[in-house]
Design an enzyme around this catalytic site. Structure first.
Site, PDB file in Angstrom:
ATOM      1  N   ASP A  12       0.805  -1.229   0.000  1.00  0.00           N
ATOM      2  CA  ASP A  12       0.000   0.000   0.000  1.00  0.00           C
ATOM      3  C   ASP A  12       0.836   1.276   0.000  1.00  0.00           C
ATOM      4  O   ASP A  12       0.454   2.280   0.596  1.00  0.00           O
ATOM      5  CB  ASP A  12      -0.965   0.033   1.213  1.00  0.00           C
ATOM      6  CG  ASP A  12      -1.779  -1.234   1.292  1.00  0.00           C
ATOM      7  OD1 ASP A  12      -2.250  -1.682   0.236  1.00  0.00           O
ATOM      8  OD2 ASP A  12      -1.923  -1.779   2.402  1.00  0.00           O
ATOM      9  N   LYS A  15       2.108   2.144  -5.214  1.00  0.00           N
ATOM     10  CA  LYS A  15       2.891   1.719  -6.390  1.00  0.00           C
ATOM     11  C   LYS A  15       2.134   1.973  -7.686  1.00  0.00           C
ATOM     12  O   LYS A  15       2.718   2.321  -8.707  1.00  0.00           O
ATOM     13  CB  LYS A  15       3.217   0.220  -6.287  1.00  0.00           C
ATOM     14  CG  LYS A  15       4.132  -0.118  -5.132  1.00  0.00           C
ATOM     15  CD  LYS A  15       4.366  -1.610  -5.018  1.00  0.00           C
ATOM     16  CE  LYS A  15       3.197  -2.398  -4.479  1.00  0.00           C
ATOM     17  NZ  LYS A  15       2.847  -2.156  -3.072  1.00  0.00           N
ATOM     18  N   GLY A  39      -4.193  -4.461  -4.257  1.00  0.00           N
ATOM     19  CA  GLY A  39      -5.245  -3.497  -4.602  1.00  0.00           C
ATOM     20  C   GLY A  39      -4.622  -2.258  -5.203  1.00  0.00           C
ATOM     21  O   GLY A  39      -3.799  -1.616  -4.576  1.00  0.00           O
ATOM     22  N   HIS A  40      -4.947  -1.974  -6.443  1.00  0.00           N
ATOM     23  CA  HIS A  40      -4.453  -0.750  -7.064  1.00  0.00           C
ATOM     24  C   HIS A  40      -5.646   0.088  -7.439  1.00  0.00           C
ATOM     25  O   HIS A  40      -6.612  -0.431  -7.980  1.00  0.00           O
ATOM     26  CB  HIS A  40      -3.724  -1.011  -8.386  1.00  0.00           C
ATOM     27  CG  HIS A  40      -2.633  -1.995  -8.297  1.00  0.00           C
ATOM     28  ND1 HIS A  40      -1.430  -1.706  -7.712  1.00  0.00           N
ATOM     29  CD2 HIS A  40      -2.548  -3.266  -8.721  1.00  0.00           C
ATOM     30  CE1 HIS A  40      -0.653  -2.763  -7.790  1.00  0.00           C
ATOM     31  NE2 HIS A  40      -1.305  -3.723  -8.392  1.00  0.00           N
ATOM     32  N   GLN A 232       2.230  -5.900  -2.967  1.00  0.00           N
ATOM     33  CA  GLN A 232       2.614  -5.941  -1.544  1.00  0.00           C
ATOM     34  C   GLN A 232       3.966  -5.242  -1.332  1.00  0.00           C
ATOM     35  O   GLN A 232       4.312  -4.383  -2.118  1.00  0.00           O
ATOM     36  CB  GLN A 232       2.625  -7.388  -1.013  1.00  0.00           C
ATOM     37  CG  GLN A 232       1.237  -8.000  -0.902  1.00  0.00           C
ATOM     38  CD  GLN A 232       0.781  -8.707  -2.163  1.00  0.00           C
ATOM     39  OE1 GLN A 232       1.552  -9.362  -2.824  1.00  0.00           O
ATOM     40  NE2 GLN A 232      -0.486  -8.578  -2.502  1.00  0.00           N
TER      41      GLN A 232
END
Ligand code: IMP
Length: 448
Positions: A12, A15, A39-40, A232
């Site tokens: 988080d 990225k 999660g992006h 991650q």
């Protein structure tokens, strides 16, 4: 050339924004580990795209590859692809035939094991996506791979071997009454065979699978630019992270070679960019030496940062724990990944605070440590040695984005210089807000 983007902390770090920006100069964006636990959020032209599996470059018309080091839930994959198509995009996504498949029983077992572990404070706080159990089966040589979905005979053989074992585990070890539970289908060979054979047919008819190492190495040999997108972060890497509160793959840069089939010499001769969040946030469990949770005022500070930074899990919606920047963690990440540059995100979130600290070092048994100890228990005993920085005010960040680095408040630049010199890598970009335009870019790793 290749550029590898790696999370320097606990995931988080933001990225996706950098992958999105620099991915514009690449031809292919490749994920090399993890699955739909990531999660992006990619914001483009005011539209928000939430992705957990599809490489974020696919939003920008690049070829997106899920490498052999990934674990793939076909249900999530097709849901995301269908949603992107409904949003008017034409994503081109290829899957490594060597990548492993997350099956419904992996998710069920992930949930059960976390529950059992929570009695002993061992739960990792997983995303519940079946990531760990799928990598377990990979290492245990009883997994189902993407290539197996294309061959019904092999798929049936694999399921006939694995499913009775999983059912026995659920029933006899964990005491689940499978047949009378909502999970009966997850342990039913016929049901799984039919469902996953159909996924295989769709993958085949859309020509979505590749021999990833060959596919990518050929592109590299043809002069195409490859961007490896880590999910991650280094401190939740199964080897280099805070075991057992880790994910089950290698987000570190070495994973980009093993998880794609592109040679380490190729990955190593490219750029490796560490993405750093200006403070810490954490969704999972385990110790966190610089956590802001000791006093009421620390908790208030954490609440402020959490709200302002939108620190709620993208996949699970859980509120994240908050801490000061942890420099030993970053030095560890710089060594494990060999950063050629870094990007520091969320500098705007810290604006307006009355005090800004970083954990410069740890104190452990009367000694000062500059990097992380190898066991998480020892890490939990570390007391942060804090260093204070002059705070900076909120400014018109949109104007800063236009004017560039020198418009960033001087105290924030001092903070950035400190981080850069401690990790021994130059700053390539600074995130000053969540949007794609809210990043000050100093350097483009593809132009190195
Ligand atoms: P898993 O990857 O779902 O098995 O979860 C294992 C650990 O990694 C847990 O502490 C999760 O909270 C953490 N984790 C997994 N994916 C992410 C992510 O994308 N960002 C931050 N933490 C993550």
């Amino acid at each position: 050339m290749t550029v590898t983007i790696v999370g320097s902390q606990l995931g988080d770090e933001g990225k996706g924004a950098l992958v999105d920006i620099w991915g514009g100069d690449s031809d292919v964006v490749v994920r090399y580990q993890g699955g739909d636990n990531a999660g992006h959020t990619v914001v483009q032209d005011g539209t928000e795209y939430k992705l957990s599996l599809v490489p974020s470059g696919a939003v920008r018309g690049k070829v997106g590859v899920l490498g052999n080091g990934c674990v793939i839930n076909p249900e999530t994959l097709f849901e995301e692809l269908d949603t992107l198509r409904e949003q008017g995009l034409e994503p081109d996504v290829r899957l490594a035939r060597r990548a492993h498949v997350i099956l419904p029983y992996h998710r069920v077992l992930d949930g059960i094991e976390e529950e059992v572990k929570s009695d002993d404070d061992l739960a990792a706080g997983t995303t519940g996506r079946g990531i760990g159990p799928t990598y377990e089966d990979k290492a245990g040589r009883r997994g189902v791979r993407v290539g197996d979905l294309l061959d019904p005979d092999v798929l049936r053989d694999r399921l006939e071997y694995a499913v009775p074992q999983k059912r026995a585990l659920a029933e006899e070890v964990y005491g689940l009454d499978v047949e009378n539970s909502e999970h009966a289908d997850a342990f039913d060979v016929e049901h799984l065979f039919e469902t996953y054979r159909e996924y295989g047919e769709r993958l085949k008819s859309e020509s979505m699978t590749v021999n990833a190492g060959e596919f990518l190495s050929n592109k590299h040999a043809d002069g195409e630019e490859l961007l490896f997108e880590g999910a991650q972060g280094t401190s939740i890497d199964i080897d280099h992270g805070i075991y057992p509160y880790v994910t089950s793959s290698n987000p570190t840069a070495g994973g980009a070679a093993v998880g794609t089939g592109v040679a380490p010499t190729v990955v190593g001769s490219g750029e490796v960019v560490g993405i750093v969040k200006a403070y810490l946030s954490r969704v999972g469990t385990g110790p966190l030496p610089t956590e802001l949770d000791g006093t009421d005022s620390e908790e208030e500070l954490a609440d402020f940062i959490r709200e302002k930074g939108g620190e709620f899990g993208t996949v699970t919606g859980r509120p994240r724990r908050i801490g000061w920047l942890d420099m030993p963690m970053l030095r560890h990440a710089a060594r494990a990944n060999g950063f050629t540059g870094i990007a520091v995100n969320h500098i705007d979130v810290l604006a307006g605070l009355e005090e800004i600290n970083v954990g410069h070092a740890y104190e452990l048994d009367g000694e000062e440590l500059l990097t992380m100890p190898a066991t998480t228990e020892r890490w939990g005993e570390c007391e942060p040695v804090l260093r204070s920085f002059e705070p900076w005010d909120d400014v018109d960040w949109a104007a800063v984005a236009e004017e560039g680095y020198d418009a960033i408040p001087a105290n924030a630049r001092e903070y950035l210089d400190y981080i850069s010199s401690e990790v021994g890598a130059p700053i390539y970009a600074v995130g000053i807000g969540p949007g794609r335009d809210e990043t000050v870019v100093l350097d483009n790793p593809f132009e190195k």
